[in-house]
Design a protein around this motif. Structure first.
Motif, PDB file in Angstrom:
ATOM      1  N   PHE A   1       1.010  -1.220  -0.236  1.00  0.00           N
ATOM      2  CA  PHE A   1       0.051   0.188   0.000  1.00  0.00           C
ATOM      3  C   PHE A   1       0.686   1.349   0.541  1.00  0.00           C
ATOM      4  CE2 PHE A   1       0.725  -0.667   4.312  1.00  0.00           C
ATOM      5  CZ  PHE A   1       0.801   0.985   4.776  1.00  0.00           C
ATOM      6  N   THR A   2       0.413   2.518  -0.387  1.00  0.00           N
ATOM      7  CA  THR A   2       1.039   3.854   0.134  1.00  0.00           C
ATOM      8  C   THR A   2       0.490   4.820   0.066  1.00  0.00           C
ATOM      9  OG1 THR A   2      -0.708   4.508  -2.102  1.00  0.00           O
ATOM     10  CG2 THR A   2       2.021   3.368  -2.633  1.00  0.00           C
ATOM     11  N   PHE A   3       1.323   5.755   1.307  1.00  0.00           N
ATOM     12  CA  PHE A   3       0.507   6.650   2.013  1.00  0.00           C
ATOM     13  C   PHE A   3       1.556   7.859   1.182  1.00  0.00           C
ATOM     14  CE2 PHE A   3       4.056   5.105   4.634  1.00  0.00           C
ATOM     15  CZ  PHE A   3       5.451   6.214   5.033  1.00  0.00           C
ATOM     16  N   SER A   4       1.681   9.288   2.015  1.00  0.00           N
ATOM     17  CA  SER A   4       2.320  10.780   1.239  1.00  0.00           C
ATOM     18  C   SER A   4       2.413  10.873   2.198  1.00  0.00           C
ATOM     19  CB  SER A   4       1.145  10.967   0.366  1.00  0.00           C
ATOM     20  OG  SER A   4       1.135  10.316  -1.349  1.00  0.00           O
ATOM     21  N   VAL A   5       3.645  11.759   2.497  1.00  0.00           N
ATOM     22  CA  VAL A   5       3.719  12.339   3.456  1.00  0.00           C
ATOM     23  C   VAL A   5       3.610  14.410   3.241  1.00  0.00           C
ATOM     24  CG1 VAL A   5       5.593  13.543   5.009  1.00  0.00           C
ATOM     25  CG2 VAL A   5       5.113  10.965   4.747  1.00  0.00           C
ATOM     26  N   GLY A   6       2.871  15.100   3.357  1.00  0.00           N
ATOM     27  CA  GLY A   6       3.005  16.476   2.748  1.00  0.00           C
ATOM     28  C   GLY A   6       2.470  16.288   1.501  1.00  0.00           C
ATOM     29  N   SER A   7       2.191  15.836  -0.018  1.00  0.00           N
ATOM     30  CA  SER A   7       1.635  15.702  -0.569  1.00  0.00           C
ATOM     31  C   SER A   7       1.796  14.557  -1.989  1.00  0.00           C
ATOM     32  CB  SER A   7       2.441  16.813  -1.783  1.00  0.00           C
ATOM     33  OG  SER A   7       3.427  17.137  -2.195  1.00  0.00           O
ATOM     34  N   SER A   8       1.314  13.740  -2.736  1.00  0.00           N
ATOM     35  CA  SER A   8       1.233  13.061  -2.929  1.00  0.00           C
ATOM     36  C   SER A   8       2.372  13.159  -4.008  1.00  0.00           C
ATOM     37  CB  SER A   8       0.325  12.143  -4.310  1.00  0.00           C
ATOM     38  OG  SER A   8      -0.430  13.432  -4.528  1.00  0.00           O
ATOM     39  N   SER A   9       3.154  12.283  -4.806  1.00  0.00           N
ATOM     40  CA  SER A   9       4.463  12.426  -5.389  1.00  0.00           C
ATOM     41  C   SER A   9       4.311  10.717  -6.486  1.00  0.00           C
ATOM     42  CB  SER A   9       5.456  12.454  -5.474  1.00  0.00           C
ATOM     43  OG  SER A   9       6.168  11.794  -4.489  1.00  0.00           O
ATOM     44  N   ALA A  10       4.991  11.185  -8.214  1.00  0.00           N
ATOM     45  CA  ALA A  10       5.453  10.213  -8.891  1.00  0.00           C
ATOM     46  C   ALA A  10       6.295   9.295  -7.701  1.00  0.00           C
ATOM     47  CB  ALA A  10       5.779  10.263  -9.662  1.00  0.00           C
ATOM     48  N   THR A  11       6.553   7.865  -7.868  1.00  0.00           N
ATOM     49  CA  THR A  11       7.590   7.034  -7.185  1.00  0.00           C
ATOM     50  C   THR A  11       7.847   6.201  -8.473  1.00  0.00           C
ATOM     51  OG1 THR A  11       7.778   5.479  -5.612  1.00  0.00           O
ATOM     52  CG2 THR A  11       5.171   5.429  -6.896  1.00  0.00           C
ATOM     53  N   SER A  12       9.765   5.783  -8.055  1.00  0.00           N
ATOM     54  CA  SER A  12      10.016   4.636  -8.948  1.00  0.00           C
ATOM     55  C   SER A  12       9.889   2.773  -8.484  1.00  0.00           C
ATOM     56  CB  SER A  12      11.603   5.342  -8.800  1.00  0.00           C
ATOM     57  OG  SER A  12      12.174   5.695  -7.894  1.00  0.00           O
ATOM     58  N   VAL A  13       9.325   3.009  -7.380  1.00  0.00           N
ATOM     59  CA  VAL A  13       9.147   2.187  -6.977  1.00  0.00           C
ATOM     60  C   VAL A  13       8.775   0.743  -7.856  1.00  0.00           C
ATOM     61  CG1 VAL A  13       9.073   0.391  -5.181  1.00  0.00           C
ATOM     62  CG2 VAL A  13       9.176   2.750  -4.922  1.00  0.00           C
ATOM     63  N   SER A  14       8.923  -0.411  -8.337  1.00  0.00           N
ATOM     64  CA  SER A  14       8.894  -0.702  -9.482  1.00  0.00           C
ATOM     65  C   SER A  14       7.845  -2.608  -8.894  1.00  0.00           C
ATOM     66  CB  SER A  14       9.601  -1.970 -10.815  1.00  0.00           C
ATOM     67  OG  SER A  14      10.785  -2.774  -9.492  1.00  0.00           O
ATOM     68  N   GLN A  15       6.881  -3.006  -9.653  1.00  0.00           N
ATOM     69  CA  GLN A  15       6.207  -4.507  -9.429  1.00  0.00           C
ATOM     70  C   GLN A  15       7.330  -5.474  -8.850  1.00  0.00           C
ATOM     71  OE1 GLN A  15       2.588  -4.701  -8.265  1.00  0.00           O
ATOM     72  NE2 GLN A  15       2.825  -2.459  -8.416  1.00  0.00           N
ATOM     73  N   ASP A  16       8.281  -5.656 -10.120  1.00  0.00           N
ATOM     74  CA  ASP A  16       9.124  -6.055  -9.342  1.00  0.00           C
ATOM     75  C   ASP A  16       9.860  -6.506  -8.262  1.00  0.00           C
ATOM     76  OD1 ASP A  16       9.103  -7.074 -11.813  1.00  0.00           O
ATOM     77  OD2 ASP A  16      10.252  -6.531 -13.108  1.00  0.00           O
ATOM     78  N   THR A  17      10.008  -5.207  -7.657  1.00  0.00           N
ATOM     79  CA  THR A  17      10.399  -4.940  -6.230  1.00  0.00           C
ATOM     80  C   THR A  17       9.448  -5.467  -5.240  1.00  0.00           C
ATOM     81  OG1 THR A  17      12.022  -3.349  -7.488  1.00  0.00           O
ATOM     82  CG2 THR A  17      11.935  -3.224  -4.709  1.00  0.00           C
ATOM     83  N   LEU A  18       8.558  -5.208  -5.648  1.00  0.00           N
ATOM     84  CA  LEU A  18       7.461  -5.290  -4.422  1.00  0.00           C
ATOM     85  C   LEU A  18       7.033  -6.183  -4.396  1.00  0.00           C
ATOM     86  CD1 LEU A  18       4.341  -2.297  -4.807  1.00  0.00           C
ATOM     87  CD2 LEU A  18       6.348  -2.496  -3.384  1.00  0.00           C
ATOM     88  N   ASN A  19       6.975  -7.289  -5.808  1.00  0.00           N
ATOM     89  CA  ASN A  19       5.903  -9.049  -5.912  1.00  0.00           C
ATOM     90  C   ASN A  19       7.756 -10.057  -6.069  1.00  0.00           C
ATOM     91  OD1 ASN A  19       3.667  -7.855  -5.570  1.00  0.00           O
ATOM     92  ND2 ASN A  19       3.155  -7.500  -7.700  1.00  0.00           N
TER      93      ASN A  19
END
Length: 605
Positions: free
Chosen positions: A138-156
């Motif tokens: 899941f995701t959360f944001s601090v201050g405001s949302s932004s783009a992320t470079s985390v890939s699905q391969d890293t997560l799964n």
């Protein structure tokens, strides 16, 4: 001595010749195996996320110091992880994940200080209470949302498919080995003591013991790579093995190996003495063997579905009874097919006595399987819709089909026993002496022994019982798959169907809305709303709108686009992103100024 009193077809159902029966039942058995393969599930989640902190998608003003995930059941942290990634993909979690004090259903991990603004990704991987890995993000944001470079391969970090297949095979072989040692040993002690002298029977029991030991060691070695998502190269990793032994399943497997050691010693001492053993010795051996077998069966029950969820004090002993009945029935059948009915010159009175005794045992086992299986189905499925709406339910239907065919085959065998063996046992002595036939008759009988009606009838029984063994093996395979499948009760979400009254306060302002939301799962759902009068008649209203909110996550309201304006029936679709206790707010306007809003609880899984 003549066994057959009627035609060779007499033992089968009217109008169905033996070969036709065998062909049809073989076709049905093949169909079961085909369906079994087609619906074979991959390993999937058994524990479900209840909440996260921060909430999924939440924007917080200041960076948290800890993130946590709470599940609907206790989870284990061996091979587990809770990783947090910054918008650039770097790790920002600190230390090892752990359970908060007194909360085994929650995992948490600390975060480094000084986190900047942007969207952070949390990936979790834990072991559910029934020993299966579960993961997600899941995701959360601090201050405001932004783009992320985390890939699905890293997560799964997906596990090895080879490990998963071997793991499933090993669990299936373990069931088969258990059936051989328990059922075959019990058959010798109670039904056929002379069989203890048979090398074939001894080899079968030894093979069953060896298969169960080997399969248990294989599961112990594969459990770590299966849970951790590793490859086969980690099967012999001592660190992984040590961690596995600390899990619930690892402890159960270690206990099973110790009990198998004792069982093996008992078999080595008992088998050479079974044929000439006294009744008291056989009773003592049966009692000791039953105690060890119950302990071995408990290692399955304690580490799988029966050990978690509701009514565990009742589910555990009933699951043990289920496994014991399965082993006694299948193992006994295997001895009947492979040893008792195999010799061409079978001693029919001995055969009749053994098969009659086992027939009674088999009937008791079937009763136990039906009773305990019905309870397990209710506990794990819960609703009729879950039978066809989940992998677990469909596998259960396949298993029920297989058990039904087994009962039908067992009925054919019982008819055969009633028509042939009973009469044979009573007439054997009168046929032995003969009168007037002379030695030539005896010589002729000896030369034609291979084609006597007795041999034909025994061959028919062996075919029927052999099909039972083959089909029962398929049922065991389904059982192994059921262990790996998520219970239908938790995997299935029944559609929401309810009626709520409203009153706008104006003229003709009273009525009800009939609401249907299905399939009530995350993703695309259908919403139907029907407006009716107090008497239940459909009625059109000037306007009707609906929206969805998820209070626990402070999500919504999400508008639901509805068609059907000017009619009594409104329908549309909604994309529901998260599971949880949603609220469907339906606003009804009955004239230009009078309107009201009613709220319908909608549980999404």
């Amino acid at each position: 001595m003549s066994l057959v009193h009627r035609s060779p077809e007499a033992g089968f159902a009217p109008g169905l010749r033996p070969r036709a029966a065998v062909r049809r039942l073989a076709f049905l058995a093949a169909l079961v195996v085909t369906v079994l393969i087609s619906v074979a599930p991959s390993a999937s989640a058994h524990a479900t996320v209840v909440s996260t902190s921060p909430s999924d998608g939440q924007v917080v003003a200041t960076a948290p110091t800890v993130v946590s995930v709470r599940f609907d059941e206790p989870v284990q942290m061996q091979f587990g992880a809770l990783r947090v990634f910054s918008p650039t993909g770097s790790r920002v979690d600190e230390g090892s994940p752990s359970h908060p004090t007194g909360h085994s259903d929650t995992v948490e991990v600390a975060l480094t200080s000084g986190l900047g603004h942007g969207t952070y990704t949390v990936a979790w991987h834990v072991i559910s209470a029934d020993s299966h890995p579960v993961s997600g993000a899941f995701t959360f944001s601090v201050g405001s949302s932004s783009a992320t470079s985390v890939s699905q391969d890293t997560l799964n970090a997906g596990g090895s498919k080879t490990v998963g297949v071997l793991y499933g095979i090993a669990r299936g072989v373990a069931y088969g080995g258990f059936a051989l040692i328990v059922g075959a040993t019990g058959f010798l002690l109670y039904c056929w003591p002379p069989g203890g002298a048979s090398r074939r029977v001894r080899a079968m029991i030894a093979a069953g013991w060896g298969a169960l030991v080997a399969a248990t060691l294989a599961v112990l070695g594969l459990q770590g790579p299966y849970d951790g998502g590793f490859g086969l190269d980690r099967v012999f990793d001592t660190t992984v093995l040590h961690t596995t032994l600390g899990t619930r399943l690892g402890t159960a497997l270690a206990v099973r190996l110790m009990l198998l050691g004792l069982y093996g010693v008992g078999l080595a001492l008992l088998l050479p003495k079974v044929e000439k053993a006294s009744v008291n010795l056989r009773i003592a051996a049966t009692s000791a063997g039953a105690a060890l077998a119950i302990g071995i069966a408990a290692t399955w029950a304690a580490a799988d579905h029966a050990g978690v969820g509701s009514q565990v004090p009742l589910a555990l002993p009933l699951d043990i009874v289920h496994v014991m009945a399965m082993g006694t029935w299948l193992g006994g059948l295997t001895v009947v097919v492979a040893a008792l009915l195999r010799p061409a010159g079978a001693d029919v009175p001995v055969l009749a006595r053994a098969v009659r005794r086992f027939s009674t045992i088999a009937a008791c086992c079937i009763g136990a399987l039906v009773a305990t299986g019905t309870y397990q189905a209710w506990r794990q499925v819960g609703t009729l819709g879950a039978l066809t709406g989940t992998v677990y339910g469909r596998l259960l239907l396949v298993k029920l089909l297989g058990v039904g065919l087994l009962i039908a085959l067992g009925y054919l065998a019982r008819v055969w026993i009633a028509h042939y063996l009973s009469g044979s046992a009573g007439s054997g002595s009168s046929n032995k002496g003969g009168s007037g036939s002379g030695s030539r008759s005896g010589s002729s009988t000896a030369r034609s022994a291979a084609v006597t009606p007795d041999a034909i009838a025994i061959r028919q029984l062996r075919r029927s019982t052999g099909l039972e063994v083959a089909l029962a093996t398929g049922v065991l395979a389904v059982t192994a798959m059921l262990v790996n499948a998520p219970p239908a009760r938790t995997a299935f979400a029944a559609p929401v169907s309810t009626t709520v009254a409203f009153d706008t306060g104006g003229p003709n302002g009273k009525g009800s809305v009939q609401v249907f939301v299905g399939p009530a799962k995350t993703g695309n759902d259908t919403v139907h709303i029907e407006v009716v009068t107090p008497s239940g008649e459909p009625v059109s209203v000037p306007q009707l709108t609906a929206s969805l909110t998820l209070p626990d996550r402070q999500l919504g309201p999400l508008p639901v686009t509805l068609s059907g304006a000017g009619t009594s029936h409104y329908y549309g679709g909604a994309t529901i992103p998260l599971a949880g206790a949603w609220k469907l707010a339906v606003t009804v306007r009955t004239d230009d100024i009078d309107e009201t809003t009613v709220v319908v609880p909608v549980t999404i899984r």
